[in-house]
Design a protein around this motif. Structure first.
Motif, PDB file in Angstrom:
ATOM      1  N   LEU A   1       0.826  -1.201   0.000  1.00  0.00           N
ATOM      2  CA  LEU A   1       0.000   0.000   0.000  1.00  0.00           C
ATOM      3  C   LEU A   1       0.862   1.254   0.000  1.00  0.00           C
ATOM      4  CD1 LEU A   1      -2.760   1.348   0.158  1.00  0.00           C
ATOM      5  CD2 LEU A   1      -2.684   1.078   2.653  1.00  0.00           C
ATOM      6  N   ARG A   2       1.928   1.241   0.790  1.00  0.00           N
ATOM      7  CA  ARG A   2       2.828   2.406   0.836  1.00  0.00           C
ATOM      8  C   ARG A   2       3.562   2.596  -0.483  1.00  0.00           C
ATOM      9  NH1 ARG A   2       6.360   2.331   6.218  1.00  0.00           N
ATOM     10  NH2 ARG A   2       6.991   4.332   5.268  1.00  0.00           N
ATOM     11  N   ALA A   3       3.741   1.512  -1.238  1.00  0.00           N
ATOM     12  CA  ALA A   3       4.368   1.604  -2.554  1.00  0.00           C
ATOM     13  C   ALA A   3       3.348   1.863  -3.657  1.00  0.00           C
ATOM     14  CB  ALA A   3       5.143   0.322  -2.843  1.00  0.00           C
ATOM     15  N   ASN A   4       2.083   2.086  -3.255  1.00  0.00           N
ATOM     16  CA  ASN A   4       0.992   2.379  -4.188  1.00  0.00           C
ATOM     17  C   ASN A   4       0.708   1.206  -5.134  1.00  0.00           C
ATOM     18  OD1 ASN A   4      -1.036   4.187  -4.842  1.00  0.00           O
ATOM     19  ND2 ASN A   4       0.111   5.099  -6.528  1.00  0.00           N
ATOM     20  N   ARG A   5       0.936  -0.014  -4.645  1.00  0.00           N
ATOM     21  CA  ARG A   5       0.589  -1.225  -5.399  1.00  0.00           C
ATOM     22  C   ARG A   5      -0.689  -1.800  -4.789  1.00  0.00           C
ATOM     23  NH1 ARG A   5       3.789  -4.950  -4.352  1.00  0.00           N
ATOM     24  NH2 ARG A   5       5.336  -4.026  -2.969  1.00  0.00           N
ATOM     25  N   ARG A   6      -1.822  -1.232  -5.196  1.00  0.00           N
ATOM     26  CA  ARG A   6      -3.100  -1.549  -4.553  1.00  0.00           C
ATOM     27  C   ARG A   6      -3.499  -3.014  -4.748  1.00  0.00           C
ATOM     28  NH1 ARG A   6      -6.984   1.565  -2.389  1.00  0.00           N
ATOM     29  NH2 ARG A   6      -5.755   3.385  -2.994  1.00  0.00           N
ATOM     30  N   GLY A   7      -3.232  -3.565  -5.918  1.00  0.00           N
ATOM     31  CA  GLY A   7      -3.591  -4.961  -6.161  1.00  0.00           C
ATOM     32  C   GLY A   7      -2.879  -5.906  -5.210  1.00  0.00           C
TER      33      GLY A   7
ATOM     34  N   ILE B   1     -10.780  -2.115  -1.515  1.00  0.00           N
ATOM     35  CA  ILE B   1     -11.329  -2.503  -2.816  1.00  0.00           C
ATOM     36  C   ILE B   1     -12.124  -1.354  -3.430  1.00  0.00           C
ATOM     37  CG2 ILE B   1     -12.978  -4.056  -3.930  1.00  0.00           C
ATOM     38  CD1 ILE B   1     -12.132  -6.213  -1.936  1.00  0.00           C
ATOM     39  N   ARG B   2     -12.781  -0.564  -2.593  1.00  0.00           N
ATOM     40  CA  ARG B   2     -13.573   0.573  -3.078  1.00  0.00           C
ATOM     41  C   ARG B   2     -12.717   1.784  -3.422  1.00  0.00           C
ATOM     42  NH1 ARG B   2     -18.791   1.684   0.547  1.00  0.00           N
ATOM     43  NH2 ARG B   2     -19.047   3.174  -1.192  1.00  0.00           N
ATOM     44  N   GLY B   3     -11.399   1.673  -3.198  1.00  0.00           N
ATOM     45  CA  GLY B   3     -10.516   2.760  -3.587  1.00  0.00           C
ATOM     46  C   GLY B   3     -10.141   3.708  -2.478  1.00  0.00           C
ATOM     47  N   HIS B   4     -10.492   3.375  -1.238  1.00  0.00           N
ATOM     48  CA  HIS B   4     -10.101   4.219  -0.123  1.00  0.00           C
ATOM     49  C   HIS B   4      -8.598   4.075   0.139  1.00  0.00           C
ATOM     50  CE1 HIS B   4     -14.428   4.326   1.749  1.00  0.00           C
ATOM     51  NE2 HIS B   4     -14.420   4.537   0.450  1.00  0.00           N
ATOM     52  N   PHE B   5      -8.042   5.011   0.865  1.00  0.00           N
ATOM     53  CA  PHE B   5      -6.645   5.039   1.291  1.00  0.00           C
ATOM     54  C   PHE B   5      -5.713   5.443   0.148  1.00  0.00           C
ATOM     55  CE2 PHE B   5      -8.344   1.266   3.785  1.00  0.00           C
ATOM     56  CZ  PHE B   5      -8.771   2.053   4.846  1.00  0.00           C
ATOM     57  N   THR B   6      -4.663   6.109   0.530  1.00  0.00           N
ATOM     58  CA  THR B   6      -3.573   6.439  -0.386  1.00  0.00           C
ATOM     59  C   THR B   6      -2.272   5.989   0.244  1.00  0.00           C
ATOM     60  OG1 THR B   6      -3.167   8.643   0.565  1.00  0.00           O
ATOM     61  CG2 THR B   6      -4.849   8.475  -1.187  1.00  0.00           C
ATOM     62  N   ALA B   7      -1.197   6.101  -0.513  1.00  0.00           N
ATOM     63  CA  ALA B   7       0.101   5.691   0.016  1.00  0.00           C
ATOM     64  C   ALA B   7       0.520   6.546   1.200  1.00  0.00           C
ATOM     65  CB  ALA B   7       1.158   5.769  -1.087  1.00  0.00           C
ATOM     66  N   GLU B   8       0.014   7.784   1.268  1.00  0.00           N
ATOM     67  CA  GLU B   8       0.409   8.683   2.356  1.00  0.00           C
ATOM     68  C   GLU B   8      -0.595   8.708   3.503  1.00  0.00           C
ATOM     69  OE1 GLU B   8       0.087   9.693  -0.845  1.00  0.00           O
ATOM     70  OE2 GLU B   8       2.224   9.519  -1.366  1.00  0.00           O
ATOM     71  N   HIS B   9      -1.862   8.468   3.221  1.00  0.00           N
ATOM     72  CA  HIS B   9      -2.903   8.591   4.237  1.00  0.00           C
ATOM     73  C   HIS B   9      -3.698   7.289   4.329  1.00  0.00           C
ATOM     74  CE1 HIS B   9      -2.072  12.879   4.519  1.00  0.00           C
ATOM     75  NE2 HIS B   9      -2.130  12.947   3.200  1.00  0.00           N
ATOM     76  N   HIS B  10      -3.433   6.509   5.359  1.00  0.00           N
ATOM     77  CA  HIS B  10      -4.146   5.235   5.536  1.00  0.00           C
ATOM     78  C   HIS B  10      -4.071   4.797   6.999  1.00  0.00           C
ATOM     79  CE1 HIS B  10       0.063   4.342   4.235  1.00  0.00           C
ATOM     80  NE2 HIS B  10       0.022   3.531   5.285  1.00  0.00           N
ATOM     81  N   PHE B  11      -4.368   5.730   7.908  1.00  0.00           N
ATOM     82  CA  PHE B  11      -4.231   5.362   9.317  1.00  0.00           C
ATOM     83  C   PHE B  11      -5.178   4.234   9.719  1.00  0.00           C
ATOM     84  CE2 PHE B  11      -5.756   5.626  13.691  1.00  0.00           C
ATOM     85  CZ  PHE B  11      -4.596   5.198  14.320  1.00  0.00           C
TER      86      PHE B  11
END
Length: 291
Positions: free
Chosen positions: A179-185, A255-265
């Protein structure tokens, strides 16, 4: 400040204060109804069972609505860095309270084994209280007051469960890094595997309980050993269920697209909780099953 107060540049306010909410009082009343019903139920008083069931359902509905509102606030960009820090400190103190909770029961187990059992077997107590009491663990009380039972050893279900939880901690960490590397899959795949491992642990523990009850005659009233065994492993199993449920919600949000690499507390807070559950199980595995 209410939910509509967002700065013109699109950034979150310095400190977002939500409007008045009925969720805290609803949750408190649900807990009161649940525990009061449980107290009546264990004493075989009507309508304890129904009060408990209604309280549990009300609690889940209240939490569903409350958490949904918190998620919407996050997705609308209302949580600034300051709010994020508040969330982190709140989660840290919550986990600390959980550490103290389990420490109390681990302490009770240690005291019963290392202090109470030898003390009751000395000459003074044997003469005055329980003649013939033997200082062995687990014990069956004076003169076999407790019905004979067998203990649960580390092989094989507890060891399998240990492997499941440790593996789930690893898969969760891999998901976090993805997730931190922006690899959502990849993050979704490894988080889904973590959830599967968590619920598999619960299934194995349920089978272990059936085996202990039916084949080993180990019950909640099997002396101090039986009561502490089920309290410690039962509360831990409850925490695993809660943690796996939280991770399921995080998975659906991802899965719905929430969270980003920077914001996912929300993900990180759930991960903290899950790793805490892992550490508690290691203590249980070594101190309850091996010794």
């Amino acid at each position: 400040m209410n939910a509509t107060h967002v700065e013109k540049d699109g950034k979150a306010p310095y400190y977002y204060v939500p409007s008045n909410s009925p969720h805290p009082i609803r949750t408190s009343l649900s807990l009161l109804l649940m525990f009061f019903g449980a107290a009546l139920w264990v004493n075989s008083m009507f309508p304890g069972r129904w009060m408990f069931i209604i309280g549990v359902i009300s609690l889940f509905v209240s939490l569903f609505l409350w958490f949904g509102e918190a998620i919407r606030e996050s997705e609308r960009g209302l949580n600034s860095q300051r709010v994020d820090h508040a969330y982190r400190w709140s989660m840290a103190w919550f986990i600390f309270s959980e550490v103290m909770f389990f420490s109390a029961f681990f302490g009770a187990l240690w005291y019963a084994r290392e202090i109470t059992t030898p003390m009751l077997a000395n000459l003074e107590h044997q003469h005055l209280l329980w003649p013939g009491f033997i200082a062995e663990w687990p014990n069956f009380g004076p003169g076999g007051v407790v019905e004979e039972f067998k203990t649960v050893g580390p092989f094989w279900l507890p060891t399998i469960n240990t492997a499941l939880l440790l593996t789930s901690g690893l898969t969760l960490t891999i998901s976090h890094h993805a997730l931190r590397a922006n690899r959502r899959g990849g993050a979704i795949f490894w988080l889904a595997l973590t959830v599967i491992l968590g619920f598999t642990f619960v299934a194995c523990q349920a089978y272990e309980y059936m085996h202990a009850y039916a084949d080993l005659n180990l019950r909640f009233d099997s002396g101090i050993y039986g009561s502490l065994f089920y309290i410690l492993t039962g509360f831990h199993g409850f925490h695993v269920i809660v943690g796996a449920t939280i991770l399921t919600v995080i998975l659906l949000r991802m899965i719905r697209g929430h969270f980003t690499a920077e914001h996912h507390f929300a993900f990180e807070g759930a991960a903290w909780y899950w790793h805490f559950v892992d550490v508690v199980w290691l203590g249980l595995y070594l101190y309850v099953y091996w010794t």
